[in-house]
Design a protein around this motif. Structure first.
Motif, PDB file in Angstrom:
ATOM      1  N   GLY A 132      45.646   5.022  48.636  1.00 13.98           N
ATOM      2  CA  GLY A 132      44.197   4.880  48.494  1.00 13.98           C
ATOM      3  C   GLY A 132      43.465   6.190  48.679  1.00 13.98           C
ATOM      4  N   ALA A 133      43.832   6.942  49.731  1.00 10.49           N
ATOM      5  CA  ALA A 133      43.183   8.227  49.972  1.00 10.49           C
ATOM      6  C   ALA A 133      43.468   9.210  48.848  1.00 10.49           C
ATOM      7  N   ALA A 134      44.703   9.214  48.349  1.00 11.09           N
ATOM      8  CA  ALA A 134      45.075  10.124  47.265  1.00 11.09           C
ATOM      9  C   ALA A 134      44.256   9.840  46.011  1.00 11.09           C
ATOM     10  N   VAL A 135      44.098   8.564  45.669  1.00  7.67           N
ATOM     11  CA  VAL A 135      43.329   8.195  44.475  1.00  7.67           C
ATOM     12  C   VAL A 135      41.880   8.651  44.618  1.00  7.67           C
ATOM     13  N   LEU A 136      41.277   8.399  45.768  1.00 12.47           N
ATOM     14  CA  LEU A 136      39.880   8.782  45.975  1.00 12.47           C
ATOM     15  C   LEU A 136      39.696  10.294  45.929  1.00 12.47           C
ATOM     16  N   ILE A 137      40.599  11.031  46.558  1.00 12.78           N
ATOM     17  CA  ILE A 137      40.503  12.498  46.555  1.00 12.78           C
ATOM     18  C   ILE A 137      40.660  13.039  45.137  1.00 12.78           C
ATOM     19  N   ASP A 138      41.658  12.537  44.418  1.00 11.89           N
ATOM     20  CA  ASP A 138      41.910  13.032  43.066  1.00 11.89           C
ATOM     21  C   ASP A 138      40.755  12.715  42.121  1.00 11.89           C
ATOM     22  N   LEU A 174      37.943  15.125  42.870  1.00  7.85           N
ATOM     23  CA  LEU A 174      38.200  16.466  42.341  1.00  7.85           C
ATOM     24  C   LEU A 174      37.966  16.517  40.832  1.00  7.85           C
ATOM     25  N   LEU A 175      38.421  15.491  40.128  1.00  6.23           N
ATOM     26  CA  LEU A 175      38.214  15.432  38.683  1.00  6.23           C
ATOM     27  C   LEU A 175      36.736  15.294  38.347  1.00  6.23           C
ATOM     28  N   ALA A 176      36.015  14.487  39.129  1.00 11.92           N
ATOM     29  CA  ALA A 176      34.583  14.307  38.891  1.00 11.92           C
ATOM     30  C   ALA A 176      33.828  15.613  39.133  1.00 11.92           C
ATOM     31  N   LEU A 177      34.210  16.340  40.186  1.00 12.33           N
ATOM     32  CA  LEU A 177      33.566  17.614  40.477  1.00 12.33           C
ATOM     33  C   LEU A 177      33.748  18.595  39.329  1.00 12.33           C
ATOM     34  N   PHE A 178      34.965  18.689  38.812  1.00  9.03           N
ATOM     35  CA  PHE A 178      35.208  19.584  37.686  1.00  9.03           C
ATOM     36  C   PHE A 178      34.406  19.148  36.464  1.00  9.03           C
ATOM     37  N   ALA A 179      34.391  17.846  36.175  1.00 10.93           N
ATOM     38  CA  ALA A 179      33.676  17.342  35.002  1.00 10.93           C
ATOM     39  C   ALA A 179      32.181  17.644  35.095  1.00 10.93           C
ATOM     40  N   LEU A 180      31.589  17.430  36.273  1.00 12.05           N
ATOM     41  CA  LEU A 180      30.164  17.700  36.449  1.00 12.05           C
ATOM     42  C   LEU A 180      29.860  19.183  36.284  1.00 12.05           C
ATOM     43  N   GLN A 181      30.655  20.033  36.932  1.00 11.78           N
ATOM     44  CA  GLN A 181      30.422  21.466  36.804  1.00 11.78           C
ATOM     45  C   GLN A 181      30.562  21.909  35.355  1.00 11.78           C
ATOM     46  N   HIS A 182      31.610  21.441  34.705  1.00 17.90           N
ATOM     47  CA  HIS A 182      31.930  21.895  33.358  1.00 17.90           C
ATOM     48  C   HIS A 182      30.880  21.452  32.350  1.00 17.90           C
ATOM     49  N   SER A 183      30.363  20.248  32.519  1.00 15.28           N
ATOM     50  CA  SER A 183      29.400  19.713  31.550  1.00 15.28           C
ATOM     51  C   SER A 183      27.969  20.122  31.852  1.00 15.28           C
ATOM     52  N   VAL A 184      27.554  20.038  33.114  1.00 13.54           N
ATOM     53  CA  VAL A 184      26.165  20.352  33.450  1.00 13.54           C
ATOM     54  C   VAL A 184      25.853  21.813  33.138  1.00 13.54           C
ATOM     55  N   SER A 186      36.883  28.007  36.768  1.00 15.47           N
ATOM     56  CA  SER A 186      38.187  28.383  37.326  1.00 15.47           C
ATOM     57  C   SER A 186      38.267  28.002  38.803  1.00 15.47           C
ATOM     58  N   LEU A 187      37.201  28.251  39.556  1.00 13.74           N
ATOM     59  CA  LEU A 187      37.198  27.900  40.975  1.00 13.74           C
ATOM     60  C   LEU A 187      37.294  26.392  41.183  1.00 13.74           C
ATOM     61  N   ALA A 188      36.653  25.625  40.304  1.00 19.33           N
ATOM     62  CA  ALA A 188      36.757  24.165  40.388  1.00 19.33           C
ATOM     63  C   ALA A 188      38.198  23.719  40.151  1.00 19.33           C
ATOM     64  N   LEU A 189      38.883  24.376  39.232  1.00 19.83           N
ATOM     65  CA  LEU A 189      40.286  24.054  38.979  1.00 19.83           C
ATOM     66  C   LEU A 189      41.182  24.490  40.133  1.00 19.83           C
ATOM     67  N   ILE A 190      40.903  25.652  40.689  1.00 16.98           N
ATOM     68  CA  ILE A 190      41.685  26.126  41.840  1.00 16.98           C
ATOM     69  C   ILE A 190      41.549  25.150  43.005  1.00 16.98           C
ATOM     70  N   LEU A 191      40.337  24.655  43.226  1.00 20.83           N
ATOM     71  CA  LEU A 191      40.128  23.651  44.269  1.00 20.83           C
ATOM     72  C   LEU A 191      40.940  22.393  43.968  1.00 20.83           C
ATOM     73  N   LEU A 192      40.959  21.991  42.697  1.00 24.61           N
ATOM     74  CA  LEU A 192      41.735  20.819  42.306  1.00 24.61           C
ATOM     75  C   LEU A 192      43.218  21.039  42.578  1.00 24.61           C
ATOM     76  N   PHE A 193      43.737  22.214  42.204  1.00 22.34           N
ATOM     77  CA  PHE A 193      45.154  22.506  42.462  1.00 22.34           C
ATOM     78  C   PHE A 193      45.464  22.445  43.959  1.00 22.34           C
ATOM     79  N   TRP A 194      44.590  23.004  44.765  1.00 20.04           N
ATOM     80  CA  TRP A 194      44.829  23.109  46.202  1.00 20.04           C
ATOM     81  C   TRP A 194      44.722  21.754  46.901  1.00 20.04           C
ATOM     82  N   ALA A 195      43.711  20.960  46.525  1.00 19.59           N
ATOM     83  CA  ALA A 195      43.428  19.719  47.245  1.00 19.59           C
ATOM     84  C   ALA A 195      44.061  18.486  46.603  1.00 19.59           C
TER      85      ALA A 195
END
Length: 256
Positions: free
Chosen positions: A46-52, A55-65, A93-102
């Motif tokens: 459950g925690a893994a799904v929510l975190i992932d 992270l995907l939502a954060l990248f999508a918002l940054q990339h699109s907005v 790139s930083l949003a992706l790096i955060l995704l890789f790390w977390a």
């Protein structure tokens, strides 16, 4: 001095992007990197799904907005216009790096191809996806897409000129070959885990939404896009178009 600093900033942003690009090849393909998409699970499902998903939502918002014209107009009141694309590249790139790390693997296998020839074919298709992606950036003008052209022009004291509307090679078959590359990368795997399936489903959904946003902007900016969209399918060559409106140019604006 300011021109030199902006140029150095743009080069540094590109260097961060390129390192992130190389790591992404290993991360998605579970190849070579210390932490990949399907590393050992360390948290509850459950925690893994929510975190992932976060992270995907954060990248999508940054990339699109940040790719929307209204945001760019406001953003360039704060930063030099010549550095806007480099900043976008850096923050993506930083949003992706955060995704890789977390990123938190979930575990579980949806399918696994056991035949060695078939596995190698899928790895080859994965490589083709990356090659198609990189090739498409050069059709778009790779250096404009990642901000290097902008900072170089300002360093030379020359005004920035928008790239002309054109439809080279792949853009005569589909409007978004760059996204075809991404979709190939996301789905071409011999072992589809639950983790990878979540990633592939969410990123595919994001791409389909992002295309609509990009095409809306292109309709407003490029009158030629309307006829182009009527003639050329979105993602699958040879399919009949049933969409209305306008879209598709081999220029930086079509890639976000």
């Amino acid at each position: 001095m300011k021109r030199s600093l902006i140029l150095l900033y743009g080069v540094a942003c590109y260097a961060v992007f390129f390192a992130t690009f190389l790591y992404a090849i290993g991360f998605i393909g579970n190849l070579w990197v210390p932490k990949a998409m399907d590393s050992v699970r360390s948290t509850s499902v459950g925690a893994a799904v929510l975190i992932d998903l976060g992270l995907l939502a954060l990248f999508a918002l940054q990339h699109s907005v940040m790719a929307r014209p209204a945001f760019k107009r406001a953003w360039t009141k704060i930063i030099p216009e010549s550095a806007e694309r480099s900043t976008y590249t850096l923050l993506s790139s930083l949003a992706l790096i955060l995704l890789f790390w977390a990123w938190r693997p979930i575990g579980g296998v949806v399918w696994s191809v056991e035949n060695e020839t078939a596995r190698m074919a899928l790895y080859a298709l994965y490589a083709v996806g990356w090659a198609l992606l990189l090739y498409t950036t050069f059709l778009l003008n790779h250096f404009d897409l990642f901000g290097l052209r902008q900072v170089w022009l300002q360093f030379r004291g020359r005004p920035y000129t928008h790239l002309p509307f054109k439809t080279p090679t792949l853009y005569r078959w589909v409007r978004h070959p760059l996204y075809v590359g991404w979709l190939t990368i996301f789905w071409a795997t011999p072992t589809m885990t639950v983790t990878h399936l979540l990633f592939a489903l969410m990123t595919t959904a994001y791409i389909l939404i992002a295309i609509q946003l990009e095409e809306r902007d292109l309709v407003a900016a490029l009158p030629e896009y309307d006829e182009y969209r009527k003639r050329v399918p979105m993602l699958v060559p040879g399919t009949k178009r049933r969409e209305g409106g306008s879209v598709g140019v081999a220029a930086r604006r079509s890639a976000g």
